[in-house]
Motif scaffolding. Sequence first.
Motif, PDB file in Angstrom:
ATOM      1  N   LYS A 127       0.762  -1.463   0.365  1.00  0.00           N
ATOM      2  CA  LYS A 127       0.364  -0.237   0.014  1.00  0.00           C
ATOM      3  C   LYS A 127       0.975   1.619   0.088  1.00  0.00           C
ATOM      4  N   GLU A 133       1.479   9.504   6.984  1.00  0.00           N
ATOM      5  CA  GLU A 133       1.197   8.309   7.738  1.00  0.00           C
ATOM      6  C   GLU A 133       2.976   7.064   7.986  1.00  0.00           C
ATOM      7  N   ASP A 380      -6.225  -0.120   8.353  1.00  0.00           N
ATOM      8  CA  ASP A 380      -6.271   1.897   8.666  1.00  0.00           C
ATOM      9  C   ASP A 380      -5.908   2.776   9.098  1.00  0.00           C
ATOM     10  N   THR A 383      -3.603   7.061  10.736  1.00  0.00           N
ATOM     11  CA  THR A 383      -4.177   8.521  10.835  1.00  0.00           C
ATOM     12  C   THR A 383      -4.189   8.967  11.944  1.00  0.00           C
TER      13      THR A 383
HETATM   14 CA    CA Z   1      -6.540   5.629   5.414  1.00  0.00          CA
END
Ligand code: CA
Length: 437
Positions: A127, A133, A380, A383
């Motif tokens: 990814k 990030e 995910d 963040t």
């Molecule tokens: Ca994201």
Amino acid sequence: RPLVGNLIGEGHVNYVLMYNMLTGIRVGVSRCQAKIKRPLTDDDFTARHKFSFDIVGNELTPSAKYDFKFKDYAPWVFRTLREDHFQIDPADYLLSLTSKYILSELGSPGKSGSFFYFSRDYRFIIKTIRHAEHKFLLKILKQYYTHIQENPHTLLSRFYGLHRVKLPRGRKIHFVIMNNLFPPHKDVHETYDLKGSTVGREYPEDKAAQNPRAVLKDNNWIKRGKKLEIGPEKRALLTEQLRRDSEFLERISVMDYSLLIGIHNLKRGNRDNVRRNTLKVFSPDLPNASSIRSSIKSQAKVGAHSPEAIAIRKAMRSSDPKRLGEPSRTGVDDSSSFHLPEEDDHRQQCLFYQDEGGLRATDENDQPMGGTIYYLGVIDILTPYNWVKKMEHVWKGMKDDIHKISPVPPPEYAERFFSFMKGIMRGGELDERFKVE
Ligand code: CA
Ligand code: ATP
Ligand code: CA
């Protein structure tokens, strides 16, 4: 469209980037792998290895088709994670990611603009991530490592590597390698990406009917009246692990993560499988499987499988009581009395990925039922609640219920996430916050 990828061959817009990424990974990972395994030090968490590739090559890097720079971040930490905590065989890893057969591209399924690529056997996902990030993962790497060490059954994304490619004109691309939650050889018949937020969290139902690969969201789940069909034992284990994982995510102050759920229906089987056909040659210039295998074999003699390395690993195992996976006992919900089983010395296979790579549905007597396998994990997770998210919080909060929108402060996000996930299990109930008409 989850899981079905497009081919990347010469001529594809991202071909050069992919070639560089894979070449970098192959050289970087095998360089680290060639050394004798040793215990981690503090410096390993901030280490970076740099490689410079060009057509000529030098003593450190073989020649490559293009000019680019490659950076491997905290290689020893990721090696230790892969080998000691995620049971990834080094040869498998390199073969799967970098031998001459392709990768397929999932494209950019989220709003963030990240690209996703599958390794050729679909076990790994590359990814691309934003610089923010990337910096964040490095900042919390030690905490992440400790969490993985203390929680062999964690549902959090498994990060196997963090790298950067720099192209000649200065463009920098950061990327992580992580686990594909979904099984390589099974169709996933329904996919849900759940956050515990109900504002704007719906995939149009009429479109969903035509697209079995749609990624459905919270409101689809709620409106369809779905439940995770698992019995008391799995409910307690899953609740306990989700509680620990969401406590961790609160501690590192992130939000916007979700629980990804893939549902495989054994009766429907794999009829619709299109994935197998997508495997084609990626690049004739990358080495083939047998040459990678033999170079790993020769390195292994002095590397990971040497008697010294095995002895060091054993010593590390027996001296660290934290690795036993004792649950923390701060929670008051009914699962806090439940022990997550001790890890097995050889394969601490994750509890939730035990039934054909996933979690089999069970009845109230904890017996398998209904021909359903769930594939789940928390994704995910990089963040942070930064000023952009704070602005979104205020902005979206003017239009909609400030407690139901996705951007809320990490403690509220974690509490809401955990509460929603308890509510979607059989026997659980969703509270007022999650009611939709
Ligand atoms: Ca994201
Ligand atoms: P955004 O920030 O807009 O939510 P993103 O680009 O950060 O998007 P993710 O939320 O990480 O992307 O993932 C988007 C989708 O990709 C998921 O909903 C899921 O369908 C698929 N996906 C992501 N990670 C995995 C994984 N580890 N295994 C399988 N599928 C995944
Ligand atoms: Ca997301």
